[in-house]
Design a protein around this motif. Sequence first.
Motif, PDB file in Angstrom:
ATOM      1  N   SER A 317      51.860  48.705  28.306  1.00 43.90           N
ATOM      2  CA  SER A 317      52.632  49.751  27.633  1.00 43.90           C
ATOM      3  C   SER A 317      54.116  49.574  27.936  1.00 43.90           C
ATOM      4  CB  SER A 317      52.172  51.141  28.085  1.00 43.90           C
ATOM      5  OG  SER A 317      52.431  51.306  29.472  1.00 43.90           O
ATOM      6  N   PHE A 318      54.916  50.263  27.108  1.00 40.82           N
ATOM      7  CA  PHE A 318      56.345  50.377  27.366  1.00 40.82           C
ATOM      8  C   PHE A 318      56.542  51.614  28.238  1.00 40.82           C
ATOM      9  CE2 PHE A 318      56.168  47.961  23.447  1.00 40.82           C
ATOM     10  CZ  PHE A 318      57.106  46.958  23.661  1.00 40.82           C
ATOM     11  N   GLY A 319      56.813  51.400  29.499  1.00 38.72           N
ATOM     12  CA  GLY A 319      56.963  52.515  30.415  1.00 38.72           C
ATOM     13  C   GLY A 319      58.332  53.147  30.324  1.00 38.72           C
ATOM     14  N   ALA A 320      58.538  54.202  31.084  1.00 38.83           N
ATOM     15  CA  ALA A 320      59.823  54.905  31.066  1.00 38.83           C
ATOM     16  C   ALA A 320      60.939  54.030  31.593  1.00 38.83           C
ATOM     17  CB  ALA A 320      59.712  56.184  31.894  1.00 38.83           C
ATOM     18  N   SER A 321      60.613  53.174  32.545  1.00 39.24           N
ATOM     19  CA  SER A 321      61.650  52.304  33.111  1.00 39.24           C
ATOM     20  C   SER A 321      61.117  50.906  33.380  1.00 39.24           C
ATOM     21  CB  SER A 321      62.191  52.917  34.403  1.00 39.24           C
ATOM     22  OG  SER A 321      61.125  53.127  35.324  1.00 39.24           O
ATOM     23  N   SER A 322      60.004  50.521  32.725  1.00 43.50           N
ATOM     24  CA  SER A 322      59.411  49.212  32.996  1.00 43.50           C
ATOM     25  C   SER A 322      58.554  48.763  31.823  1.00 43.50           C
ATOM     26  CB  SER A 322      58.561  49.266  34.266  1.00 43.50           C
ATOM     27  OG  SER A 322      57.485  50.171  34.080  1.00 43.50           O
ATOM     28  N   LEU A 323      58.353  47.466  31.773  1.00 46.06           N
ATOM     29  CA  LEU A 323      57.371  46.869  30.868  1.00 46.06           C
ATOM     30  C   LEU A 323      56.112  46.634  31.689  1.00 46.06           C
ATOM     31  CD1 LEU A 323      59.739  44.288  29.131  1.00 46.06           C
ATOM     32  CD2 LEU A 323      58.959  46.476  28.205  1.00 46.06           C
ATOM     33  N   ASP A 324      55.049  47.330  31.346  1.00 43.56           N
ATOM     34  CA  ASP A 324      53.864  47.389  32.203  1.00 43.56           C
ATOM     35  C   ASP A 324      52.812  46.385  31.750  1.00 43.56           C
ATOM     36  OD1 ASP A 324      54.991  49.457  33.674  1.00 43.56           O
ATOM     37  OD2 ASP A 324      54.208  50.977  32.291  1.00 43.56           O
ATOM     38  N   PHE A 325      52.289  45.609  32.730  1.00 49.10           N
ATOM     39  CA  PHE A 325      51.176  44.687  32.516  1.00 49.10           C
ATOM     40  C   PHE A 325      49.986  45.142  33.364  1.00 49.10           C
ATOM     41  CE2 PHE A 325      54.556  42.251  30.759  1.00 49.10           C
ATOM     42  CZ  PHE A 325      53.991  41.305  29.917  1.00 49.10           C
ATOM     43  N   GLU A 326      48.801  44.768  32.906  1.00 48.53           N
ATOM     44  CA  GLU A 326      47.572  45.115  33.635  1.00 48.53           C
ATOM     45  C   GLU A 326      46.869  43.839  34.073  1.00 48.53           C
ATOM     46  OE1 GLU A 326      43.836  48.118  32.873  1.00 48.53           O
ATOM     47  OE2 GLU A 326      44.246  46.592  31.348  1.00 48.53           O
ATOM     48  N   LEU A 327      46.403  43.820  35.328  1.00 53.63           N
ATOM     49  CA  LEU A 327      45.669  42.674  35.868  1.00 53.63           C
ATOM     50  C   LEU A 327      44.332  43.167  36.411  1.00 53.63           C
ATOM     51  CD1 LEU A 327      45.330  39.756  36.910  1.00 53.63           C
ATOM     52  CD2 LEU A 327      46.561  40.472  38.982  1.00 53.63           C
ATOM     53  N   LEU A 328      43.239  42.504  35.998  1.00 55.21           N
ATOM     54  CA  LEU A 328      41.899  42.827  36.475  1.00 55.21           C
ATOM     55  C   LEU A 328      41.251  41.566  37.015  1.00 55.21           C
ATOM     56  CD1 LEU A 328      42.451  45.123  34.207  1.00 55.21           C
ATOM     57  CD2 LEU A 328      39.988  45.406  34.248  1.00 55.21           C
ATOM     58  N   PHE A 329      40.645  41.660  38.206  1.00 55.20           N
ATOM     59  CA  PHE A 329      39.896  40.530  38.762  1.00 55.20           C
ATOM     60  C   PHE A 329      38.792  41.079  39.650  1.00 55.20           C
ATOM     61  CE2 PHE A 329      43.271  41.429  41.742  1.00 55.20           C
ATOM     62  CZ  PHE A 329      42.702  41.293  42.993  1.00 55.20           C
ATOM     63  N   ASP A 330      37.755  40.260  39.891  1.00 52.31           N
ATOM     64  CA  ASP A 330      36.587  40.657  40.676  1.00 52.31           C
ATOM     65  C   ASP A 330      36.559  39.919  41.997  1.00 52.31           C
ATOM     66  OD1 ASP A 330      35.759  42.380  38.743  1.00 52.31           O
ATOM     67  OD2 ASP A 330      34.173  41.109  37.940  1.00 52.31           O
ATOM     68  N   VAL A 331      36.170  40.659  43.045  1.00 55.16           N
ATOM     69  CA  VAL A 331      35.972  40.082  44.373  1.00 55.16           C
ATOM     70  C   VAL A 331      34.481  40.135  44.676  1.00 55.16           C
ATOM     71  CG1 VAL A 331      36.488  40.272  46.830  1.00 55.16           C
ATOM     72  CG2 VAL A 331      38.247  40.832  45.131  1.00 55.16           C
ATOM     73  N   PHE A 332      33.862  38.989  44.971  1.00 53.72           N
ATOM     74  CA  PHE A 332      32.417  38.910  45.200  1.00 53.72           C
ATOM     75  C   PHE A 332      32.119  39.204  46.670  1.00 53.72           C
ATOM     76  CE2 PHE A 332      33.014  36.574  41.327  1.00 53.72           C
ATOM     77  CZ  PHE A 332      31.904  36.894  40.569  1.00 53.72           C
ATOM     78  N   SER A 333      31.980  40.479  46.957  1.00 55.00           N
ATOM     79  CA  SER A 333      31.633  40.911  48.313  1.00 55.00           C
ATOM     80  C   SER A 333      31.181  42.360  48.242  1.00 55.00           C
ATOM     81  CB  SER A 333      32.838  40.773  49.257  1.00 55.00           C
ATOM     82  OG  SER A 333      32.515  41.280  50.541  1.00 55.00           O
ATOM     83  N   ASP A 334      30.233  42.718  49.128  1.00 51.04           N
ATOM     84  CA  ASP A 334      29.788  44.109  49.212  1.00 51.04           C
ATOM     85  C   ASP A 334      30.351  44.799  50.444  1.00 51.04           C
ATOM     86  OD1 ASP A 334      28.408  42.732  51.101  1.00 51.04           O
ATOM     87  OD2 ASP A 334      26.406  43.377  50.473  1.00 51.04           O
ATOM     88  N   GLN A 335      31.246  44.096  51.161  1.00 49.74           N
ATOM     89  CA  GLN A 335      31.899  44.672  52.330  1.00 49.74           C
ATOM     90  C   GLN A 335      33.285  45.172  51.951  1.00 49.74           C
ATOM     91  OE1 GLN A 335      30.341  45.092  55.238  1.00 49.74           O
ATOM     92  NE2 GLN A 335      28.512  44.121  54.377  1.00 49.74           N
ATOM     93  N   PHE A 336      33.521  46.470  52.201  1.00 48.69           N
ATOM     94  CA  PHE A 336      34.785  47.052  51.771  1.00 48.69           C
ATOM     95  C   PHE A 336      35.972  46.425  52.495  1.00 48.69           C
ATOM     96  CE2 PHE A 336      38.083  50.336  51.853  1.00 48.69           C
ATOM     97  CZ  PHE A 336      38.201  50.594  50.498  1.00 48.69           C
ATOM     98  N   ASP A 337      35.802  46.056  53.768  1.00 48.54           N
ATOM     99  CA  ASP A 337      36.899  45.452  54.514  1.00 48.54           C
ATOM    100  C   ASP A 337      37.310  44.112  53.895  1.00 48.54           C
ATOM    101  OD1 ASP A 337      36.838  47.580  56.221  1.00 48.54           O
ATOM    102  OD2 ASP A 337      35.593  46.580  57.734  1.00 48.54           O
ATOM    103  N   GLU A 338      36.341  43.316  53.466  1.00 52.12           N
ATOM    104  CA  GLU A 338      36.655  42.038  52.823  1.00 52.12           C
ATOM    105  C   GLU A 338      37.351  42.252  51.482  1.00 52.12           C
ATOM    106  OE1 GLU A 338      33.126  39.754  52.524  1.00 52.12           O
ATOM    107  OE2 GLU A 338      32.739  39.721  54.688  1.00 52.12           O
ATOM    108  N   VAL A 339      36.933  43.269  50.759  1.00 48.63           N
ATOM    109  CA  VAL A 339      37.571  43.569  49.478  1.00 48.63           C
ATOM    110  C   VAL A 339      39.021  43.996  49.694  1.00 48.63           C
ATOM    111  CG1 VAL A 339      37.498  45.067  47.451  1.00 48.63           C
ATOM    112  CG2 VAL A 339      35.383  44.167  48.396  1.00 48.63           C
ATOM    113  N   ALA A 340      39.252  44.832  50.700  1.00 51.25           N
ATOM    114  CA  ALA A 340      40.620  45.268  50.991  1.00 51.25           C
ATOM    115  C   ALA A 340      41.507  44.098  51.395  1.00 51.25           C
ATOM    116  CB  ALA A 340      40.594  46.327  52.095  1.00 51.25           C
ATOM    117  N   ALA A 341      40.960  43.175  52.192  1.00 53.64           N
ATOM    118  CA  ALA A 341      41.733  41.996  52.590  1.00 53.64           C
ATOM    119  C   ALA A 341      42.047  41.115  51.389  1.00 53.64           C
ATOM    120  CB  ALA A 341      40.961  41.203  53.646  1.00 53.64           C
TER     121      ALA A 341
END
Length: 398
Positions: A317-341
């Motif tokens: 979108s065209f933001g109020a003060s920025s040109l906004d992009f979206e990034l989506l990716f998957d992390v293959f882990s069921d451990q929340f600590d590994e996902v956060a890292a």
Amino acid sequence: MTLTLLAAAKTAPAETTAAAADPLADLRHYWDASVGWVNTHWLQIGIAVGAGLLIYFLLSMVRRFALKHALSAEGEMTFTHIAGRVIHKTKSFVLAIVAIRLVAGYAQPPAIIMQFVQFVFTIAVVMQVAIWAREIVLGLIQRRAAEGHNETLSNAMGIIRLLISVALFAIAAIVILDNMGVNVTGLIAGLGIGGIAIGLAAQGIFSDLFASLSIIFDRPFRVGETIKYDTSTATVERIGLKSTRLRSLNGELLVISNTNLLSKEITNFAHLHRRRITFKIGVIYQTTPQMLRDLPALLEEQVTAAGHEFIRSSFLSFGASSLDFELLFDVFSDQFDEVAAARTDVAIRLFEAMATAGYEFAYPTQTTFTAAPDGTMIMPYPESPKPKPAAAKAAKAT
């Protein structure tokens, strides 16, 4: 002659009534009938006794063999182990009465003896079936508890055993009374009304109890798993009979009744083999169109280099003060600590790569315009000098 017959007719019922009211006469009558039956059918009685002993011996051997085979099976609380428990609860008296019932008809006993055998057989079989049913149900419940190592279900086995025993033996008593010719309609109605009254009086307790059993058997979550309940994200510490204790991310202990816990949507984070992470990236409006076209490829390159699965990256979108992009990716882990890292690693990679490529991250900015007293707009930045009209004409003439 007529008077004599009338007198005999009047005295006969009185004598019959007196004989019927005399218990000694009844016992004497039954004794004489039994002695006569033994004297008349002694051979059939002997054969029936021998056949009954053989049947009882065979049934005992089958019970012993089945019990030995069931107890020799490996593992605890398996279906074979449950079958062994059921066989172990088979009473020798039941085997004996079954054997007697099978051979009683061959000996042709008097009706009173046959009725007595049938009565005892009905009571023994119905009670034995109730015991079998109780062991099967309790065995399946304990097997479920053993699979999940559920402490709550193990602690609740006492009250569960009581409820199941009361229900099954009440049904058995009704069946026995019905076979005896007793009208059990009123009894069933009374039990139904009593059950409704007890249920209404203890509605809250039973509601939480059944909710606890639903959690134990359906297993929407287990102890140690992280869930999202309503607006709270917490780790399950203990599942009780009335309430469940959750430890929030901030450390608070949340105690929630099982009924309320199941009445709302629950998100379980324990069985996620992959977790999707979303970044919203804003760049300044001074970014060139070519740099905007190259940005999705740069984001994909960094996610792939980090070893994660790239999903998509696109202009948002065209933001109020920025040109906004979206990034989506998957992390293959069921451990929340590994996902956060992994999320931290990718974020630092993106920041470094975008800074190297000359991208500037946008941040909230605001431009203020002011005016002079005469209404002339005062620009917040210096204006480029413009040539005066007279000077422009002179330059053109020259």
